[in-house]
Design an enzyme around this catalytic site. Sequence first.
Site, PDB file in Angstrom:
ATOM      1  N   ASP A   1      38.670  40.548  12.396  1.00 53.36           N
ATOM      2  CA  ASP A   1      39.489  41.397  13.359  1.00 53.36           C
ATOM      3  C   ASP A   1      39.476  40.703  14.548  1.00 53.36           C
ATOM      4  O   ASP A   1      40.435  40.926  15.514  1.00 53.36           O
ATOM      5  CB  ASP A   1      38.396  42.786  13.274  1.00 53.36           C
ATOM      6  CG  ASP A   1      37.503  42.451  14.332  1.00 53.36           C
ATOM      7  OD1 ASP A   1      36.434  41.295  14.156  1.00 53.36           O
ATOM      8  OD2 ASP A   1      37.713  42.848  15.279  1.00 53.36           O
TER       9      ASP A   1
ATOM     10  N   ASP B   1      37.959  34.878  15.153  1.00 54.16           N
ATOM     11  CA  ASP B   1      38.005  34.456  13.643  1.00 54.16           C
ATOM     12  C   ASP B   1      40.002  33.777  14.070  1.00 54.16           C
ATOM     13  O   ASP B   1      40.127  32.829  12.882  1.00 54.16           O
ATOM     14  CB  ASP B   1      39.069  35.995  13.169  1.00 54.16           C
ATOM     15  CG  ASP B   1      37.524  36.730  13.218  1.00 54.16           C
ATOM     16  OD1 ASP B   1      36.054  36.251  13.380  1.00 54.16           O
ATOM     17  OD2 ASP B   1      37.487  38.175  13.298  1.00 54.16           O
TER      18      ASP B   1
ATOM     19  N   ASP C   1      30.998  41.643  13.126  1.00 53.52           N
ATOM     20  CA  ASP C   1      31.407  43.105  13.802  1.00 53.52           C
ATOM     21  C   ASP C   1      33.209  43.027  13.683  1.00 53.52           C
ATOM     22  O   ASP C   1      33.687  42.468  13.830  1.00 53.52           O
ATOM     23  CB  ASP C   1      30.826  42.473  15.149  1.00 53.52           C
ATOM     24  CG  ASP C   1      29.495  43.061  14.941  1.00 53.52           C
ATOM     25  OD1 ASP C   1      28.862  42.865  14.606  1.00 53.52           O
ATOM     26  OD2 ASP C   1      29.224  42.713  16.400  1.00 53.52           O
TER      27      ASP C   1
ATOM     28  N   LYS D   1      34.027  29.010  15.692  1.00 54.62           N
ATOM     29  CA  LYS D   1      33.488  29.265  13.768  1.00 54.62           C
ATOM     30  C   LYS D   1      34.786  28.586  13.033  1.00 54.62           C
ATOM     31  O   LYS D   1      33.459  27.994  11.825  1.00 54.62           O
ATOM     32  CB  LYS D   1      34.325  30.454  13.083  1.00 54.62           C
ATOM     33  CG  LYS D   1      33.477  31.598  13.968  1.00 54.62           C
ATOM     34  CD  LYS D   1      34.511  33.237  13.204  1.00 54.62           C
ATOM     35  CE  LYS D   1      33.297  34.371  14.155  1.00 54.62           C
ATOM     36  NZ  LYS D   1      34.195  35.355  13.186  1.00 54.62           N
TER      37      LYS D   1
ATOM     38  N   ASP E   1      33.922  37.657   8.454  1.00 52.92           N
ATOM     39  CA  ASP E   1      33.330  38.493   9.902  1.00 52.92           C
ATOM     40  C   ASP E   1      32.685  38.989   9.514  1.00 52.92           C
ATOM     41  O   ASP E   1      33.345  40.657   8.424  1.00 52.92           O
ATOM     42  CB  ASP E   1      34.364  38.352  10.831  1.00 52.92           C
ATOM     43  CG  ASP E   1      34.447  38.748  12.212  1.00 52.92           C
ATOM     44  OD1 ASP E   1      33.387  38.205  12.766  1.00 52.92           O
ATOM     45  OD2 ASP E   1      34.597  39.677  12.587  1.00 52.92           O
TER      46      ASP E   1
END
Length: 226
Positions: free
Chosen positions: A172, A176, A10, A149, A8
């Site tokens: 994070d 995710d 950010d 995702k 990931d």
Amino acid sequence: MIKLILADLDGTLTEDKGVYRISIEALEALRRAEDIGIKIALVSGNSYPVLRGLHNYLGITGGVVAENGCVVYYGKKIKLCKNMDLNILNEFREKFKLKDSWQNEYRECDFGFTPANLTEEMIRWAKDKNVYINTSGYAIHIALNLAGKSVGVRKLLELHGLKKEEVAAIGDSLTDIDMFKEAGLRAAVGNADEKLKKEADVILNLKSGNGVKEFINYIIDGKIWN
Ligand SMILES: O=C(O)COP(=O)(O)O
Ligand SMILES: [Mg+2]
């Protein structure tokens, strides 16, 4: 054996959550993995041009999953979701008084808005309209279903010809959780959302980019050292 790491961007490759500076420690770790043949892919809610540029300049070779799974790049660019409906987009922005992400200009399917706090009312609105909604902690994202995702990661793994057991993922935030479904080894950075930590095989001691270094060292050396 892990052959591909899904990272990931950010809050994960950055120095901390809420900042945009890429962590030098994370960058060094990505290079270490790539140098021994473990590919890194970016899997993010960010737009395709931003991620494609970063992919090249960071020196990674695993490809890109952009717009929360809607756009995939690995040698070629593939769009997996429907184009955003402008009426839906305008209604969402106005109803919840949100500000467009600067990247919306470059997006096709998944659009980002701030502030990033997802409310129950927004979730109800999205369910009613069959719209994907989630928050990365940086922005609220909406896309026409099916999005998330995992949609993009499945296509990326098909292009690589890799099995789930050969793939690790690190993230994070709530967006995710969906990426974790497609990976054999899942890590949450130390400052990840509690809900993501619950789905992780490894919870790292260190936050964001330092956590990425910790995870890559773990994959390569088989042990945690910082
Ligand atoms: O685009 C965003 O909001 C952030 O996305 P990421 O955490 O999936 O990198
Ligand atoms: Mg993130």
